[in-house]
Design a protein around this motif. Structure first.
Motif, PDB file in Angstrom:
ATOM      1  N   ALA A   1       0.736  -2.028   0.198  1.00  0.00           N
ATOM      2  CA  ALA A   1      -0.514   0.315   0.186  1.00  0.00           C
ATOM      3  C   ALA A   1       0.425   1.114   0.025  1.00  0.00           C
ATOM      4  N   ALA A   2       1.982   1.275   0.859  1.00  0.00           N
ATOM      5  CA  ALA A   2       2.661   2.416   0.743  1.00  0.00           C
ATOM      6  C   ALA A   2       3.456   2.542  -0.996  1.00  0.00           C
ATOM      7  N   LYS A   3       4.408   1.219  -1.302  1.00  0.00           N
ATOM      8  CA  LYS A   3       4.274   1.531  -2.451  1.00  0.00           C
ATOM      9  C   LYS A   3       3.360   2.175  -3.394  1.00  0.00           C
ATOM     10  N   LEU A   4       2.109   2.101  -3.304  1.00  0.00           N
ATOM     11  CA  LEU A   4       0.858   2.933  -4.061  1.00  0.00           C
ATOM     12  C   LEU A   4       0.851   3.959  -4.001  1.00  0.00           C
ATOM     13  N   ASP A   5       0.937   4.088  -2.518  1.00  0.00           N
ATOM     14  CA  ASP A   5       0.908   6.012  -2.258  1.00  0.00           C
ATOM     15  C   ASP A   5      -0.756   5.549  -1.932  1.00  0.00           C
ATOM     16  N   ALA A   6      -0.984   4.925  -0.903  1.00  0.00           N
ATOM     17  CA  ALA A   6      -2.596   4.322  -0.973  1.00  0.00           C
ATOM     18  C   ALA A   6      -2.740   4.784   0.652  1.00  0.00           C
ATOM     19  N   ILE A   7      -1.712   5.038   1.420  1.00  0.00           N
ATOM     20  CA  ILE A   7      -1.884   4.928   3.495  1.00  0.00           C
ATOM     21  C   ILE A   7      -2.745   6.130   3.733  1.00  0.00           C
ATOM     22  N   ASP A   8      -3.365   6.343   4.139  1.00  0.00           N
ATOM     23  CA  ASP A   8      -3.887   7.418   4.738  1.00  0.00           C
ATOM     24  C   ASP A   8      -3.144   7.788   6.143  1.00  0.00           C
ATOM     25  N   THR A   9      -3.102   6.285   7.308  1.00  0.00           N
ATOM     26  CA  THR A   9      -3.167   5.920   8.428  1.00  0.00           C
ATOM     27  C   THR A   9      -2.124   5.074   8.809  1.00  0.00           C
ATOM     28  N   LEU A  10      -0.884   5.470   8.989  1.00  0.00           N
ATOM     29  CA  LEU A  10      -0.293   4.372   9.608  1.00  0.00           C
ATOM     30  C   LEU A  10      -0.627   3.639  11.386  1.00  0.00           C
ATOM     31  N   LEU A  11      -0.342   2.712  11.000  1.00  0.00           N
ATOM     32  CA  LEU A  11      -0.197   2.286  12.694  1.00  0.00           C
ATOM     33  C   LEU A  11       0.459   1.465  12.994  1.00  0.00           C
ATOM     34  N   ILE A  12       1.160   1.366  14.047  1.00  0.00           N
ATOM     35  CA  ILE A  12       3.083   0.922  13.857  1.00  0.00           C
ATOM     36  C   ILE A  12       3.311   0.503  15.496  1.00  0.00           C
ATOM     37  N   THR A  13       3.663  -0.675  16.152  1.00  0.00           N
ATOM     38  CA  THR A  13       3.868  -0.648  17.502  1.00  0.00           C
ATOM     39  C   THR A  13       5.601  -0.449  17.261  1.00  0.00           C
ATOM     40  N   ASP A  14       6.015  -0.185  18.724  1.00  0.00           N
ATOM     41  CA  ASP A  14       6.472   0.440  19.080  1.00  0.00           C
ATOM     42  C   ASP A  14       7.950  -0.341  19.340  1.00  0.00           C
ATOM     43  N   SER A  15       7.169  -1.815  19.327  1.00  0.00           N
ATOM     44  CA  SER A  15       8.188  -2.601  19.238  1.00  0.00           C
ATOM     45  C   SER A  15       8.617  -3.235  17.695  1.00  0.00           C
ATOM     46  N   MET A  16       8.296  -2.359  16.855  1.00  0.00           N
ATOM     47  CA  MET A  16       8.531  -2.634  15.656  1.00  0.00           C
ATOM     48  C   MET A  16       9.449  -1.692  14.969  1.00  0.00           C
ATOM     49  N   LEU A  17       9.946  -0.082  15.982  1.00  0.00           N
ATOM     50  CA  LEU A  17      11.037   0.726  15.968  1.00  0.00           C
ATOM     51  C   LEU A  17      11.806   0.463  16.990  1.00  0.00           C
ATOM     52  N   LYS A  18      11.504  -0.180  18.083  1.00  0.00           N
ATOM     53  CA  LYS A  18      12.935  -0.622  18.819  1.00  0.00           C
ATOM     54  C   LYS A  18      13.378  -1.838  19.240  1.00  0.00           C
ATOM     55  N   SER A  19      13.151  -2.478  18.029  1.00  0.00           N
ATOM     56  CA  SER A  19      13.672  -3.926  17.855  1.00  0.00           C
ATOM     57  C   SER A  19      15.063  -4.374  17.389  1.00  0.00           C
ATOM     58  N   ASN A  20      15.782  -5.127  18.264  1.00  0.00           N
ATOM     59  CA  ASN A  20      17.345  -5.216  18.294  1.00  0.00           C
ATOM     60  C   ASN A  20      18.047  -5.280  17.450  1.00  0.00           C
ATOM     61  N   ASN A  21      16.979  -5.260  16.088  1.00  0.00           N
ATOM     62  CA  ASN A  21      17.712  -5.785  14.905  1.00  0.00           C
ATOM     63  C   ASN A  21      17.273  -4.664  13.826  1.00  0.00           C
ATOM     64  N   VAL A  22      18.993  -4.179  13.747  1.00  0.00           N
ATOM     65  CA  VAL A  22      19.147  -2.650  13.601  1.00  0.00           C
ATOM     66  C   VAL A  22      18.615  -2.835  11.603  1.00  0.00           C
ATOM     67  N   ALA A  23      18.683  -3.707  11.089  1.00  0.00           N
ATOM     68  CA  ALA A  23      18.102  -3.264   9.915  1.00  0.00           C
ATOM     69  C   ALA A  23      16.371  -3.034   9.478  1.00  0.00           C
ATOM     70  N   LYS A  24      16.130  -4.400  10.074  1.00  0.00           N
ATOM     71  CA  LYS A  24      14.471  -3.809  10.378  1.00  0.00           C
ATOM     72  C   LYS A  24      13.933  -2.772  11.549  1.00  0.00           C
ATOM     73  N   ARG A  25      14.765  -1.641  12.028  1.00  0.00           N
ATOM     74  CA  ARG A  25      14.441  -0.995  12.129  1.00  0.00           C
ATOM     75  C   ARG A  25      14.379  -0.055  11.012  1.00  0.00           C
ATOM     76  N   GLU A  26      15.619  -0.424  10.208  1.00  0.00           N
ATOM     77  CA  GLU A  26      15.565   1.364   9.728  1.00  0.00           C
ATOM     78  C   GLU A  26      14.607   0.957   8.600  1.00  0.00           C
ATOM     79  N   LYS A  27      14.435  -0.246   8.164  1.00  0.00           N
ATOM     80  CA  LYS A  27      13.251  -0.701   6.915  1.00  0.00           C
ATOM     81  C   LYS A  27      11.473   0.314   7.993  1.00  0.00           C
ATOM     82  N   TYR A  28      11.239   0.134   9.262  1.00  0.00           N
ATOM     83  CA  TYR A  28      10.283   0.759   9.106  1.00  0.00           C
ATOM     84  C   TYR A  28      10.471   2.009   9.684  1.00  0.00           C
ATOM     85  N   LEU A  29      11.476   3.077   9.775  1.00  0.00           N
ATOM     86  CA  LEU A  29      11.688   4.074   9.380  1.00  0.00           C
ATOM     87  C   LEU A  29      11.586   4.717   8.250  1.00  0.00           C
TER      88      LEU A  29
END
Length: 409
Positions: A308-336
């Motif tokens: 949906a993001a690639k289609l520019d179709a997202i009005d509101t994103l809901l994401i948990t802090d655990s996704m952004l505080k992952s100990n996997n740095v590559a995963k953090r960067e992906k969601y940022l």
């Protein structure tokens, strides 16, 4: 993070000089995002040097050392950020006074000493990280006003401190006669208006989760009524649509100690926690309503959200802090990067705390969901050309190889 200064180098216009002191592991992640190989840093490090005398004594002391960064090791779980570099000349004459040039050293970033980064071509993403780290508003979830008769303090609260943004003081006369009473009422109205104006200047009502009004007696209640009255007069939609964010509490003083009383009072702790997540709960309810009606406006899951993001179709994103505080740095960067893309397209991003039931519920739905700008019935249809993998576990060996969304085609 404490930012000393950010300025352009006078010797090299493509180089930005950043002086900062990290305070927690989130700051380590910011530094990791900013410093690249070939950037230069000045750090303080205990270093042993030999004395030029017949006894060849060695002295261990704290030295300022300038190095060119060569590589790094980063483990955010253990709060470990370590660099390897080589000493280089320092045109300022501050660093490397007793250290030979061309010496290979390693150093760890600590919370004790400030450091200076010489960053070439500071990009937009790094600037945003620094602005977020420097701006207390971005770390504040609670705005607070503590007041008593004739005096008020407008504050922002972070997890570690109370930051006073403005003090309002008005001398109110004693009501000995009708004239004094009229003057008192006029000045009292002015007092509440000044508080309202200060709050409007320093509070982002759409971002703050709680607006705490506390005072001895009835002053907090009177302020609340005035705020709503002024908001109606000014047609201030930010306040009108966030009325549920206000929480009134009683304390013994109109000075800053009153805020500490409220934050430590068990009577208000639970109310504060509930109030902080009112907006999250309402948004999650809206998301679930879309799911219930099956109108193709709400989706959850990594594949669907990234598509949906690639289609520019997202009005509101809901994401948990655990996704952004992952100990996997590559995963953090992906969601940022995902957040940056959505905000660049005019979308809204809400980060849910997994310490609250709303965050736990979102985590059960993969921790990642979205409400669309328009319905897409086929969003979950897999297409190899999308370049989006279903795997998103922290243990995936391919996680760092997965394509990140950094720009639109």
């Amino acid at each position: 993070m404490k930012i000393g200064y950010i300025k352009q180098s006078t010797n090299d216009k493509s180089q930005t000089i950043i002086n900062l002191t990290p305070e927690d592991k989130e700051d380590l992640f910011t530094i990791y995002q900013i410093i690249d190989p070939d950037d230069e840093v000045i750090i303080k490090k205990m270093f042993t040097t030999k004395q030029e005398d017949s006894n060849k004594k060695t002295v261990t002391d704290l030295h300022e050392i300038k190095l060119k960064v060569l590589s790094y090791e980063f483990d955010i779980k253990d709060e470990y950020l370590r660099y390897k570099g080589v000493t280089i000349p320092d045109e300022t004459g501050v660093a490397n006074k007793d250290i030979s040039i061309g010496k290979y050293l390693s150093f760890s970033i600590t919370y004790t000493h400030p450091m200076t980064i010489y960053k070439r071509n500071l990009n937009k993403y790094a600037k945003r990280l620094l602005q977020d780290a420097e701006n207390a508003m971005n770390k504040s979830e609670i705005g607070a006003v503590v007041l008593q008769e004739g005096i008020a303090h407008v504050c922002l609260l972070t997890s570690s401190s109370t930051i006073m943004k403005q003090k309002i003081a008005v001398t109110l006369p004693k009501k000995k006669n009708a004239e004094d009473a009229t003057k008192f009422n006029d000045l009292n109205e002015t007092f509440y208006r000044q508080i309202y104006d200060a709050m409007s200047a320093h509070f982002n009502y759409n971002e703050l989760k709680v607006i705490l009004l506390c005072s001895p007696g009835f002053f907090a209640d009177a302020l609340h009524k005035h705020i709503l009255k002024f908001a109606e007069q000014d047609q201030n939609e930010d306040i009108i649509k966030n009325q549920e964010s206000f929480l009134l509490a009683n304390c013994s003083t109109g000075y800053l100690q009153g805020i500490d009383e409220v934050l430590k009072n068990p009577k208000y702790v639970e109310k504060l926690e509930d109030a902080k997540f009112v907006k999250d709960v309402k948004l999650l309810d809206e998301f679930m309503e879309h799911l219930d009606t099956d109108d193709n406006m709400a989706w959850y899951g990594r594949y669907e959200v990234f598509k949906a993001a690639k289609l520019d179709a997202i009005d509101t994103l809901l994401i948990t802090d655990s996704m952004l505080k992952s100990n996997n740095v590559a995963k953090r960067e992906k969601y940022l990067d995902l957040i940056d893309l959505i905000e660049a397209d005019g979308g809204k991003v809400f980060i849910f705390s997994t310490l609250h039931t709303s965050g736990e519920e979102l985590n059960q739905l993969t921790g990642l969901a979205c409400i669309l700008k328009y319905p897409i019935p086929t969003l979950d249809e897999r297409n190899k050309e999308d370049g989006i993998s279903d795997s998103d576990s922290e243990d995936s060996s391919d996680s760092e190889k997965e394509e990140m969304i950094t720009s639109k085609a």
